[in-house]
Motif scaffolding. Structure first.
Motif, short mmCIF file in Angstrom:
data_model
loop_
_atom_site.label_atom_id
_atom_site.label_comp_id
_atom_site.label_asym_id
_atom_site.label_seq_id
_atom_site.Cartn_x
_atom_site.Cartn_y
_atom_site.Cartn_z
N ASP A 60 0.92 -5.88 0.09
CA ASP A 60 0.18 -5.61 1.33
C ASP A 60 -0.60 -4.30 1.27
O ASP A 60 -1.54 -4.10 2.04
N PHE A 61 -0.22 -3.41 0.38
CA PHE A 61 -0.87 -2.10 0.29
C PHE A 61 -2.01 -2.09 -0.74
O PHE A 61 -2.69 -1.09 -0.89
N ARG A 62 -2.19 -3.20 -1.40
CA ARG A 62 -3.23 -3.27 -2.42
C ARG A 62 -4.54 -3.74 -1.80
O ARG A 62 -4.59 -4.75 -1.12
N ILE A 100 4.91 -4.64 -1.83
CA ILE A 100 3.84 -3.64 -1.99
C ILE A 100 2.46 -4.31 -2.08
O ILE A 100 1.45 -3.64 -1.99
#
Length: 130
Positions: free
Chosen positions: A113-115, A111
Motif C-alpha cells: 500500500d505504500f508503494r 507494505i
C-alpha cells in the motif's frame, strides 16, 4: 508489422528528418554567406572575433560564480532569493532499494500500500554509435 518494428521505422524516419533539417540549415547559412558582399563578410568576421573573447570571458566568470553560489547554498541548506535570480535549495532525492523491497514485500504484503509508481515517460536520444 509488430509495434516494435513500427517504432523502429518511425525512429529511422525521424533520424532522416533531423538530418535533412540540419542539412537545410547548413545550406541556408552557406547561401546567406554567399549573398553577402566580401567586405560585409570580413566586417562580420572581425566583429565575431572582437566579441568572442569578451563573451567567453564573461561566460567563464559566470560559471565560476555559479559554482560558488551552489556551494554556498548547499552549505546554508536553504533557498536564497536575489532580486533577479533565485538559488533554490533542493533536498536530496530519496531512493529505495526496489529489489530488496520487492523481496521483503513477499513476506510482508502490507507494505504494498505504500508503494507508488509514477507514469512511464519517453525521451528520444541519439544512439551511442550515431
Amino acid at each position: 508489422m509488430n509495434q516494435q518494428r513500427k517504432v523502429q521505422q518511425w525512429l529511422k524516419e525521424l533520424a532522416t528528418l533531423r538530418a535533412k533539417q540540419e542539412e537545410l540549415e547548413a545550406q541556408k547559412q552557406a547561401e546567406m554567406k554567399r549573398a553577402m558582399p566580401k567586405p560585409v563578410q570580413k566586417k562580420l568576421e572581425g566583429i565575431e572575433q572582437e566579441y568572442f573573447g569578451k563573451i567567453d570571458g564573461i561566460a567563464s566568470k559566470a560559471k565560476k560564480m555559479e559554482v560558488e553560489i551552489k556551494e554556498s547554498v548547499l552549505a546554508l541548506g536553504e533557498t536564497v532569493q536575489g532580486e533577479e535570480l533565485y538559488a533554490v535549495y533542493n533536498n536530496g532525492r530519496v531512493a529505495w532499494d526496489d529489489v530488496a523491497l520487492e523481496g521483503y514485500m513477499k513476506t510482508h504484503p502490507e507494505i504494498r500500500d505504500f508503494r507508488k509508481e509514477g507514469k512511464p515517460s519517453v525521451t528520444i536520444r541519439k544512439a551511442p554509435s550515431a
